[in-house]
Design an enzyme around this catalytic site. Structure first.
Site, PDB file in Angstrom:
ATOM      1  N   SER A 291       0.808  -1.224   0.000  1.00 48.34           N
ATOM      2  CA  SER A 291       0.000   0.000   0.000  1.00 48.34           C
ATOM      3  C   SER A 291       0.841   1.274   0.000  1.00 48.34           C
ATOM      4  O   SER A 291       0.298   2.359  -0.194  1.00 48.34           O
ATOM      5  CB  SER A 291      -0.941   0.019   1.211  1.00 48.34           C
ATOM      6  OG  SER A 291      -1.874  -1.011   1.098  1.00 48.34           O
TER       7      SER A 291
ATOM      8  N   HIS B 192      -1.399  -9.973  -0.681  1.00 51.18           N
ATOM      9  CA  HIS B 192      -2.002  -9.190  -1.759  1.00 51.18           C
ATOM     10  C   HIS B 192      -1.975  -9.998  -3.039  1.00 51.18           C
ATOM     11  O   HIS B 192      -1.273 -11.001  -3.139  1.00 51.18           O
ATOM     12  CB  HIS B 192      -1.208  -7.899  -1.973  1.00 51.18           C
ATOM     13  CG  HIS B 192      -1.271  -6.979  -0.791  1.00 51.18           C
ATOM     14  ND1 HIS B 192      -0.495  -5.851  -0.693  1.00 51.18           N
ATOM     15  CD2 HIS B 192      -2.020  -7.018   0.335  1.00 51.18           C
ATOM     16  CE1 HIS B 192      -0.774  -5.225   0.445  1.00 51.18           C
ATOM     17  NE2 HIS B 192      -1.691  -5.926   1.089  1.00 51.18           N
TER      18      HIS B 192
ATOM     19  N   HIS C 212      -6.633  -9.886   4.861  1.00 46.33           N
ATOM     20  CA  HIS C 212      -5.389 -10.454   5.410  1.00 46.33           C
ATOM     21  C   HIS C 212      -5.688 -11.509   6.471  1.00 46.33           C
ATOM     22  O   HIS C 212      -4.949 -12.459   6.647  1.00 46.33           O
ATOM     23  CB  HIS C 212      -4.517  -9.368   6.041  1.00 46.33           C
ATOM     24  CG  HIS C 212      -3.703  -8.585   5.048  1.00 46.33           C
ATOM     25  ND1 HIS C 212      -2.812  -9.187   4.177  1.00 46.33           N
ATOM     26  CD2 HIS C 212      -3.627  -7.251   4.799  1.00 46.33           C
ATOM     27  CE1 HIS C 212      -2.234  -8.255   3.430  1.00 46.33           C
ATOM     28  NE2 HIS C 212      -2.710  -7.073   3.781  1.00 46.33           N
TER      29      HIS C 212
HETATM   30 ZN   LIG Z   1      -2.492  -5.162   2.841  1.00 41.45          ZN
END
Ligand SMILES: [Zn+2]
Ligand SMILES: *[C@@H]1O[C@H](CO)[C@@H](O)[C@H](O)[C@H]1NC(C)=O
Ligand SMILES: *[C@@H]1O[C@H](CO)[C@@H](O)[C@H](O)[C@H]1NC(C)=O
Ligand SMILES: *[C@@H]1O[C@H](CO)[C@@H](O)[C@H](O)[C@H]1NC(C)=O
Length: 541
Positions: free
Chosen positions: A125, A473, A357
């Site tokens: 991110s 991810h 997550h």
């Molecule tokens: Zn993440």
């Protein structure tokens, strides 16, 4: 036709009896698909398509300058997350769900963004925030600096030549206001992309920088940058979580949690002092009531920190004390709208990512719907004629929407299909993460027989294939939705780092080309020259 869907659906519910829910899944083999009778007619689909063509033909696109720009970022909001969330939305309303649309899915333009970073096939991110806010791809883990800075390299990040300016800075330079709203700590990677320049995203407070032997004078932590550096100290609205990073570790906050700073600095008081020194009205708030009061009499500057760390998941939060993302977004827009020149606002639904997550799919989809509600609120408050709204994600996740379930199957339930040993598996399952269960004699356990599943516990982890402490991810592209002036610029497949340039083009601010200059008229010298060539060619003939 479309408006009749709920009616058909309720007829169908009558026939189907009490709708199966995730806690009492029906026997898959004996269950019929929730067929909507209207859909069995070819005319239904033809007229659905014709209506869609009419709708497109009626569409207009404002070519005005976008006075206001609101960017919504669903952290980790992959394309399968969108499909699953819209199905959940419909099922909550009592329809089959697959045919539903979230509010932002009705926007006229949809594009796709490629999310890889300079040194990473699959992004985090931090590098993505740098791409979609500063317009430059960089290394994983760094924020607001280019790829000449490796993660953790404090020295390299002191070279101002590596520093990037965010679209919030472009807006401020243009005399507009800027703000940031998130459900995560305000010092977390995505919101930090608005204001920070840092070599390691985890440097949210001083001790994280000092742990590496670096000096916060040279490499200031993210909280310090928000309060004291440009453009953080110019942001008119700052709303989110993360109080602890602004308080000394011997100070308890309003809700009893300790601060995390070891430099004895009380950055909330320093923020207040800075605003006093500048003679502007300001307010620090930490709960929902105070936000509602601030909404009634807006200060020049508003700082709201609603949790010690991240804000709570909407489904688990105390709605009396904790504002929703839509409420924070509304107050931010009402505050920033006071500037006639317009504003840039960044709004993050930050916990879609956290729930993924942890393989907590119900929470992740609900957070997605919460962000959708915030988009709807913003769209109500802002005119399509002069305000651009862009909705996207930073990167994907590895949640799969799989199996061969029948129409209307509970999106949070098991697939109609069974695995090779006759064991059920979930329609929404993950490639990896903490939800791994050991196989017994090579056979997967029956996850639908678990208490957590049958109780509908929000903490029940969907199952995974690869055991990992935290689900990863995904490297897939993410969708981009746009509404407002010059929205069609967001169509196509492109690098994520183009996003702030496209927004700045529509808003006529920042470096690079602007819609106002390029679209308004052909530049005078060019027009003159063309006329000249035309006339001479006439004479020559
Ligand atoms: Zn993440
Ligand atoms: C970034 O900083 C954190 C906190 O100090 C540290 O744990 C981590 O190892 C650092 N990252 C790298 C790549 O050095
Ligand atoms: C904020 O105030 C406006 C105007 O008084 C009101 O319409 C709106 O409902 C308020 N918003 C919230 C979130 O309370
Ligand atoms: C799995 O568990 C569910 C719920 O207890 C049960 O109905 C189903 O028969 C089980 N299936 C197998 C193969 O054990």
């Amino acid at each position: 036709m479309r408006s009749l869907l709920p009616v058909f659906a309720s007829l169908l519910l009558g026939a189907w009896g009490a709708r199966a829910d995730r806690y009492h899944p029906r026997d898959a083999a004996g269950r019929a698909a929730a067929i909507n009778r209207a859909e069995t007619s070819s005319a239904f689909w033809t007229s659905e398509a014709q209506e869609a063509i009419d709708e497109r033909l009626k569409r207009t696109e404002s070519v005005k300058k976008a006075r206001n720009v609101v960017m919504f970022l669903g952290d980790g909001m992959s394309v399968p997350t969108l499909a699953a969330a819209r199905t959940l939305l419909g099922q909550r309303q009592g329809v089959t769900g697959e045919e539903s649309k979230m509010y932002f899915e009705t926007f006229p333009t949809v594009g796709m963004a490629k999310t890889y970073c300079v040194n990473a096939q699959i992004a985090d991110s931090a590098c993505t925030a740098t791409a979609y806010l500063c317009g430059v791809k960089t290394n994983s883990g760094v924020i607001g600096v280019n790829a000449n800075v490796r993660r953790n390299d404090c020295a390299a990040s002191t070279d101002s030549g590596t520093h990037l300016r965010s679209i919030a800075e472009w807006a401020l330079d243009d005399g507009r206001d800027a703000g940031v709203v998130t459900t995560t700590r305000i010092t977390h990677a995505s919101p930090a992309g608005v204001f920070a320049k840092v070599a390691n995203r985890t440097w949210e407070f001083n001790a994280q920088v000092e742990e590496h032997g670096y000096d916060t004078e040279r490499c200031p932590d993210i909280a310090l940058q928000l309060i004291h550096k440009h453009p953080g100290n110019k942001l008119k609205v700052i709303l989110g979580g993360g109080r602890r990073n602004f308080l000394p570790n011997d100070v308890r906050d309003e809700e009893g949690s300790r601060g995390s700073r070891t430099d004895n600095r009380h950055l909330i008081n320093e923020w207040k002092q800075d605003k006093l020194d500048r003679g502007v009205t300001h307010e620090y708030i930490w709960n929902r009531d105070q936000l509602m009061q601030a909404n009634n009499s807006l200060p020049d500057y508003l700082l709201g920190l609603f949790e010690s760390s991240h804000m709570q998941y909407h489904l688990e939060s105390n709605l009396e004390t904790e504002p929703t993302l839509a409420e924070m977004t509304e107050v931010a827009i009402r505050s920033l709208s006071r500037n006639e020149n317009g504003f840039f606002l960044f709004v993050e639904g930050g916990r879609i990512d956290h729930a993924h997550h942890d393989n907590l799919v119900h929470l992740s989809l609900d957070e997605t719907l919460e962000m959708d509600a915030a988009v709807a609120r913003a769209a109500e408050l802002l005119s399509e004629d002069d305000s651009l709204i862009v909705v996207t994600a930073d990167h994907a996740h590895v949640m799969a929407f799989n199996g061969y379930s029948l129409r209307g199957n509970d999106i949070l339930g098991p697939s109609r299909d069974l695995d090779d040993h006759g064991m059920p598996y979930m329609t929404l399952s993950y490639t990896n993460g903490p939800g791994f269960r050991s196989h017994v004699n090579g056979i997967r356990p029956n996850v639908t027989a678990e208490n957590g599943y049958s109780n509908g516990a929000l903490a029940w982890e969907s199952h995974v294939d690869v055991p990992l402490d935290s689900e990863t991810h995904g490297g897939d592209d993410v969708a981009v939705f746009a509404r407002g002036p010059h929205h069609s610029m967001f169509t196509g497949l492109y690098e994520q780092s183009q996003l702030p340039h496209l927004m700045a083009y529509a808003a006529c601010m920042g470096p690079g080309r602007h819609a106002c200059t390029s679209a308004a008229a052909v530049p005078v010298p060019v027009a003159f020259f063309t006329l000249f060539v035309l006339l001479t060619s006439l004479f020559i003939q």
